[in-house]
Each structure stands twice: as C-alpha cells, then as structure tokens.
Design an enzyme around this catalytic site. Structure first.
Site, PDB file in Angstrom:
ATOM      1  N   THR A 209       0.836  -1.194   0.000  1.00 44.65           N
ATOM      2  CA  THR A 209       0.000   0.000   0.000  1.00 44.65           C
ATOM      3  C   THR A 209       0.871   1.243   0.000  1.00 44.65           C
ATOM      4  O   THR A 209       2.096   1.158  -0.021  1.00 44.65           O
ATOM      5  CB  THR A 209      -0.951  -0.043   1.227  1.00 44.65           C
ATOM      6  N   ASN A 210       0.235   2.406  -0.040  1.00 44.84           N
ATOM      7  CA  ASN A 210       0.931   3.689   0.029  1.00 44.84           C
ATOM      8  C   ASN A 210       0.593   4.361   1.350  1.00 44.84           C
ATOM      9  O   ASN A 210      -0.467   4.105   1.907  1.00 44.84           O
ATOM     10  CB  ASN A 210       0.468   4.609  -1.103  1.00 44.84           C
ATOM     11  N   ARG A 211       1.430   5.250   1.803  1.00 46.72           N
ATOM     12  CA  ARG A 211       1.111   6.020   2.997  1.00 46.72           C
ATOM     13  C   ARG A 211       0.151   7.137   2.614  1.00 46.72           C
ATOM     14  O   ARG A 211       0.526   8.054   1.895  1.00 46.72           O
ATOM     15  CB  ARG A 211       2.386   6.592   3.609  1.00 46.72           C
TER      16      ARG A 211
ATOM     17  N   ALA B 207      -3.802   8.053  -3.386  1.00 46.75           N
ATOM     18  CA  ALA B 207      -2.431   7.583  -3.596  1.00 46.75           C
ATOM     19  C   ALA B 207      -2.549   6.150  -4.107  1.00 46.75           C
ATOM     20  O   ALA B 207      -2.593   5.183  -3.338  1.00 46.75           O
ATOM     21  CB  ALA B 207      -1.644   7.637  -2.299  1.00 46.75           C
TER      22      ALA B 207
END
Ligand code: C5P
Length: 223
Positions: free
Chosen positions: A29-31, A96
């Site tokens: 995942t992305n932050r 994101a």
C-alpha cells in the site's frame, strides 16, 4: 443571496491509498491517511455539489451528504470511477494509487518458510491502470484535477505531470509536509503557471481549493 459555488454540479473524487494483496493477510500500500481527499469531499458537498467519493481503506467516515464507495485495489478503484465519470462535471483524483500490483498473489497465506531456497517469497509486479489519465482521456469527460505529492523539485515534477496527464489543474504539495499532517501548503499549477496557496488546516485549504476549481470551471454547455 449568494448561490453556492458548486450548486448542482456532480463531483467525483478518489481518496486514500489502495491496497494490493500479496496473499489473504498481506498487502502492498501507500502512505495516505485520506484526510485531504475527505476534506475536499466535505468542502464540495458544502458548496452544493452532489459528491461521490471512491475511497481506498482509511480510518475516516464519509462526510455528511457524501456518497462513499469503498474499494481496496487500484483496479477496483478504476472500475468504480469509470462507472460514474462520464456523468460527472468534475473529477478530483486525490488517491495515492499503488503503481503496481502483485501478479502472483497467493490465494493462501504464504508460510514463512514457503518461499524460494532462502525461504523468502518472490513477488512479481505489473502496472496498475492510471485512473486520472483514463478519465482525462474520456470524450466529453469531467473537468479534471490531479494531485502530486513530491519529495523534491515540486514545480518541475508537477508541471510535467499536469501536461503528461492532459489535465487542467494540478495541485502540488511536498510529501514530507503533508503525510499524516492536519495542515497543508498547496500550490496550483495550471496553463497560466504556478499559484501558491497559504498554508492552512486541510479543511480550510479544501474550501479554498473548491473556490479555485469553481472559478475555473467552464460554463455549462447547451443542454
Ligand atoms: O502518476 P502519479 O501518481 O505521479 O500522479 C498523481 C495523480 O494521479 C494523483 O492525482 C493520483 O490520484 C492520480 N493517479 C491515478 N491513478 C494512478 C496513479 C495516479 O488516478 N494509477
């Protein structure tokens, strides 16, 4: 009497990260907290718009009056967005989105010793669809706004991104300033150049951005 800035407009947004499965219990995942996208959804609804928010996994609840569609992966987000985008007046891509997904995701939990000779799993990736570029390419599609969180050379990267995605407005910020934070300093990039906005809490910044978008929207064509 002052009419609301986005009265009757249909606004579609993406927010949050996407989560790409490795196996049933692990993801890439992305932050992204989703705070900026949710604040924008709220500000657009306050401005009188009909708002659909396609959101990856976040800890946030949908703002009042906003229709939230929950998704996990970039492909699910792509599908949910493209189903609605042809009817939207404005598309704001804040999510994101993970650039890659795991092609060889396992249907069972990968065991610690279940990988290659060294005991480590090997992941293969393929590119995810670019949701914003696909919406921007729709004939008669919505007016598109993109976001860019960069760690350096913001102006250069942001303007290049605006052009390559073929969008009207790109909102840039520095990733290290904005992640998890409650405040944000946005810069707007359009065909005229760069317009810095004052640092503010995310809801104030979102309300200002909605006003900037409303001021730039082309007048509605003949019905
Ligand atoms: O391509 P990049 O991630 O640098 O561009 C960021 C902008 O494009 C953001 O508005 C983001 O929401 C959008 N985006 C998208 N789909 C992707 C990647 C980015 O909609 N697969």
């Amino acid at each position: 009497f002052q009419p609301k800035l986005l009265a009757g407009k249909r606004v579609l947004l993406t927010a949050g990260p996407t989560a790409e499965p490795i196996d049933p219990v692990r993801v890439i995942t992305n932050r992204s907290s989703g705070k900026t996208g949710y604040a924008l959804a709220r500000a657009a609804a306050e401005a009188g718009a009909h708002v659909t928010l396609v959101s990856g996994p976040t800890a946030l609840t949908a703002p009042r009056g906003v229709r939230r569609v929950g998704v996990q992966t970039a492909r699910q987000m792509h599908e949910a967005v493209l189903a609605v985008a042809p009817l939207a007046d404005v598309f704001i891509a804040v999510a994101a989105v993970a650039d890659w997904r795991v092609v060889n995701a396992s249907t069972q939990k990968i065991k610690k010793q279940g990988g290659n000779a060294s005991g480590l799993p090997t992941l293969s990736f393929e590119a995810n669809p670019d949701i914003l570029a696909d919406v921007a390419a729709l004939p008669d599609g919505p007016w598109c706004v993109g976001f860019a969180a960069e760690t350096e050379n913001l102006a250069e990267h942001a303007e290049a991104k605006r052009r390559s995605k073929g969008i009207d407005l790109l909102v840039g910020n520095l990733a290290q300033d904005v992640m998890d934070a409650d405040t944000t300093a946005l810069q707007l990039f359009d065909a005229q150049g760069v317009h810095p906005m004052p640092a503010a809490d995310k809801l104030t910044a979102a309300r200002r951005l909605v006003a900037e978008i409303a001021a730039r929207l082309p007048p509605r064509g003949p019905l």
